[in-house]
Scaffold this active site. Structure first.
Site, mmCIF file in Angstrom:
data_model
loop_
_atom_site.group_PDB
_atom_site.id
_atom_site.type_symbol
_atom_site.label_atom_id
_atom_site.label_comp_id
_atom_site.label_asym_id
_atom_site.label_seq_id
_atom_site.Cartn_x
_atom_site.Cartn_y
_atom_site.Cartn_z
ATOM 1 N N LEU A 38 59.983 40.782 35.775
ATOM 2 C CA LEU A 38 60.152 41.065 34.344
ATOM 3 C C LEU A 38 59.753 39.831 33.542
ATOM 4 O O LEU A 38 60.061 38.706 33.955
ATOM 5 C CB LEU A 38 61.629 41.354 34.041
ATOM 6 C CG LEU A 38 62.162 42.746 34.333
ATOM 7 C CD1 LEU A 38 63.664 42.767 34.025
ATOM 8 C CD2 LEU A 38 61.449 43.815 33.519
ATOM 9 N N GLY A 114 53.344 51.412 39.356
ATOM 10 C CA GLY A 114 53.344 52.727 38.706
ATOM 11 C C GLY A 114 51.943 53.279 38.537
ATOM 12 O O GLY A 114 50.987 52.540 38.285
ATOM 13 N N GLY A 187 35.137 27.022 28.989
ATOM 14 C CA GLY A 187 35.685 27.904 27.962
ATOM 15 C C GLY A 187 36.487 27.121 26.932
ATOM 16 O O GLY A 187 37.499 26.502 27.270
ATOM 17 N N GLY A 188 36.026 27.159 25.692
ATOM 18 C CA GLY A 188 36.677 26.387 24.624
ATOM 19 C C GLY A 188 37.487 27.259 23.685
ATOM 20 O O GLY A 188 37.556 27.004 22.482
ATOM 21 N N VAL A 190 41.442 29.266 23.099
ATOM 22 C CA VAL A 190 42.793 28.703 22.975
ATOM 23 C C VAL A 190 43.294 28.137 24.304
ATOM 24 O O VAL A 190 43.788 26.996 24.365
ATOM 25 C CB VAL A 190 43.766 29.779 22.451
ATOM 26 C CG1 VAL A 190 45.176 29.227 22.396
ATOM 27 C CG2 VAL A 190 43.336 30.261 21.082
ATOM 28 N N ILE A 191 43.149 28.910 25.378
ATOM 29 C CA ILE A 191 43.709 28.455 26.663
ATOM 30 C C ILE A 191 42.979 27.187 27.128
ATOM 31 O O ILE A 191 43.611 26.216 27.570
ATOM 32 C CB ILE A 191 43.659 29.595 27.711
ATOM 33 C CG1 ILE A 191 44.609 30.727 27.281
ATOM 34 C CG2 ILE A 191 44.040 29.089 29.105
ATOM 35 C CD1 ILE A 191 44.608 31.956 28.171
ATOM 36 N N SER A 277 38.424 29.257 31.945
ATOM 37 C CA SER A 277 39.254 29.926 30.917
ATOM 38 C C SER A 277 38.301 30.610 29.942
ATOM 39 O O SER A 277 38.073 30.121 28.841
ATOM 40 C CB SER A 277 40.148 28.914 30.218
ATOM 41 O OG SER A 277 39.364 27.870 29.676
ATOM 42 N N HIS A 452 62.661 16.941 0.920
ATOM 43 C CA HIS A 452 61.829 15.750 1.051
ATOM 44 C C HIS A 452 62.570 14.718 1.882
ATOM 45 O O HIS A 452 63.772 14.516 1.666
ATOM 46 C CB HIS A 452 61.536 15.161 -0.333
ATOM 47 C CG HIS A 452 60.737 13.908 -0.256
ATOM 48 N ND1 HIS A 452 59.378 13.914 0.000
ATOM 49 C CD2 HIS A 452 61.088 12.593 -0.373
ATOM 50 C CE1 HIS A 452 58.931 12.668 0.028
ATOM 51 N NE2 HIS A 452 59.945 11.853 -0.188
#
Ligand code: FAD
Length: 473
Positions: A38, A114, A187-188, A190-191, A277, A452
């Site tokens: 889970l 499933g 791969g540039g 997010v990951i 990525s 502030h």
């Protein structure tokens, strides 16, 4: 064995378990079918473990720059096994939390694989789910409504599959027991950016390779440019417009050699390990969807704006429907699907209302339209920008790089987009999300009194700047 329930959810990741809780809160009987643990990708292979590693990396980076605060820390050492153990403890605690929530809401969790079935004498509509348990027993769940929330997995470069040694995706990298001396990240997005940042902060030499002309192609061009500048300043080598073919990746005892095409010229990079990525693909195969009218297009399940598939009692949510593949998008969709099945109308999840966060150092976050998108859509836009260097608290923090940029509709004064790069961007974006939800105008947002000194002062300043009324610029 056959079980009749109101709602069955196939997949117990973020989207699935949140949908389950929402359905149970509305009084439905609910079953979650999960073949693994889970919590899904976010908890076990995504958000939580990666942010835990990023936090440890941030502490290393802080220790290394502590002299600028007048603190001398000597002998900073990374015990990567302990870093991993802490990460696992965080994951385990949250995993127990999700299990507790299922019990608390009387949600039955069936652990097994499933598969969706077509109509039968027991279930005249398609959408019952045959669940194969570990001992080969099969339970058939017959729901009134089914939510498919089967998530996604890393996209692989054909011919460059993870090898348990030098080639990894984020799934394998999260299990590394030692740090490489150097890494090439393909791969540039997010990951890739998060891993580049965290590995660099741990002391790893990083080459980041992006096929497109800029990193973070989905973000505003100014954010992408600033991220490139700041990561390069840190020492990460960024190669854009540099495609990698798997045939051009060679492994030997010295490491992995990659020949990348850069501005038409082949350039060879060598690294201890490679992290691939290049995006994620939906888990839509082997679900039995051919037994239904549910349609798949380019690897994603097709849904309408109420998240119904072409079988109205079967919904699909989260990464398996594409769009913004984010945990909070999956859970918002899960809740929207449940509300729709109980007859609430007009509950839609718009991509433009979902914040997107990048937890690298520097952090970045955004919501809504980029400036380019807004102009392309035909909006006449006003843009304003405030740098963190104008904010006192950023100076106190020793973190003045970056800015906040807003994109405003000139005619309606709607806030079309907010783009942040800099300290605590992923927290500051919350105010922009609220502003979008309340449809607040820049003038209203400029009246918000922020304490502030806080970084959040930048949010009212950038809104005041829309009318040239910023008090700090
Ligand atoms: C490295 C990384 C970092 C990330 N960081 C962030 C972040 O910081 N913030 C953020 O918002 N998002 C982040 N994400 C994305 C986020 O993890 C996903 O968007 C989110 O987990 C999607 O949730 P989901 O419920 O759609 O799918 P998942 O979480 O993938 O869950 C799907 C579940 O379905 C189960 N399943 C699949 N098929 C079957 C079947 N046939 N039978 C039974 N069970 C099945 C799977 O075992 C899985 O548990 C990150 C992802 C990665 C990879």
């Amino acid at each position: 064995m056959t079980k009749q329930v109101d709602v069955a959810i196939l997949g117990g990741g973020t989207g699935g378990y949140i949908a389950a809780i929402a359905a149970a809160q509305f009084g439905y009987s609910v079953v979650v079918i999960e073949r693994d643990r889970l919590g899904g990708t976010c908890l076990h292979r995504g958000c939580i473990p990666s942010k835990s590693l990023l936090r440890s990396a941030e502490i290393v980076a802080q220790a290394k720059t502590s002299e600028s605060f007048g603190i001398h820390i000597e002998g900073v050492k990374v015990d990567f096994k302990a870093v991993q153990a802490r990460k696992q403890a965080v994951v385990d605690q949250l995993h127990r939390g999700v299990q507790y929530l299922m019990k608390k809401h009387n949600i039955e969790v069936i652990h097994g694989n499933g598969r969706v079935m077509g109509p039968s004498i027991f279930s005249p509509k398609s959408g019952s789910v045959a669940v194969e348990l570990a001992d080969d027993e099969v339970i058939t769940v017959v729901p009134k409504h089914l939510i498919i929330a089967t998530g996604s997995r890393p996209r692989l470069l054909p011919g460059l599959e993870p090898d348990g040694d030098r080639i990894a995706t984020s799934d394998e990298a999260l299990e590394w027991t030692s740090l490489p001396e150097s890494v090439a990240i393909i791969g540039g997005g997010v990951i890739g950016i998060e891993w580049a940042s965290l590995l660099h902060d741990f002391g790893v030499e990083v080459d980041l390779i992006e096929a497109g002309p800029r990193i973070l192609p989905l973000e505003d061009a100014d954010i992408s440019k600033e991220m490139t500048r700041l990561l390069t300043k840190k020492g990460i080598r960024i190669h854009t417009s540099a495609a990698v073919e798997s045939e051009a990746v060679l492994k030997d005892e010295k490491g992995v050699h990659l020949i990348i095409g850069k501005e038409g010229e082949p350039v060879t990079l060598t690294a201890d390990r490679v992290l691939v990525s290049i995006g994620r693909i939906g888990n839509v195969e082997q679900l039995g969807l051919e037994n239904t009218n549910v349609r798949i297009d380019r690897g994603t399940i097709q849904v309408n704006e109420s998240l119904q598939t072409h079988e109205p009692h079967i919904y699909a949510i989260g990464d398996c429907i594409g769009g913004l593949q984010l945990a909070h998008a999956a859970s918002a969709e899960g809740i929207a699907a449940v509300k729709h099945m109980r007859g609430e109308s007009g509950v839609h999840v718009s991509d433009k209302m979902i914040p997107k966060c990048i937890y690298s150092k520097p952090e970045a976050a955004s919501i809504g339209y980029t400036e380019e998108e807004a102009r392309k859509e035909g909006y006449d836009v006003t843009v304003s920008k405030i740098p963190f260097s104008a904010i006192g608290k950023a100076l106190v923090e020793g973190d003045t790089d970056g800015f906040v940029k807003v994109v405003i509709d000139q005619h309606t004064e709607d806030v079309l987009g907010v783009h942040i790069i800099g300290p605590h961007a992923t927290e500051l974006i919350g105010e922009a999300s609220l502003a979008k939800l309340l449809n607040a105008s820049p003038w209203e947002l400029g009246q918000v009194i922020h304490a502030h000194p806080t970084l959040s002062e930048i949010m009212s300043e950038v809104m005041l700047a829309v009318d040239g009324k910023s008090l700090v610029m």
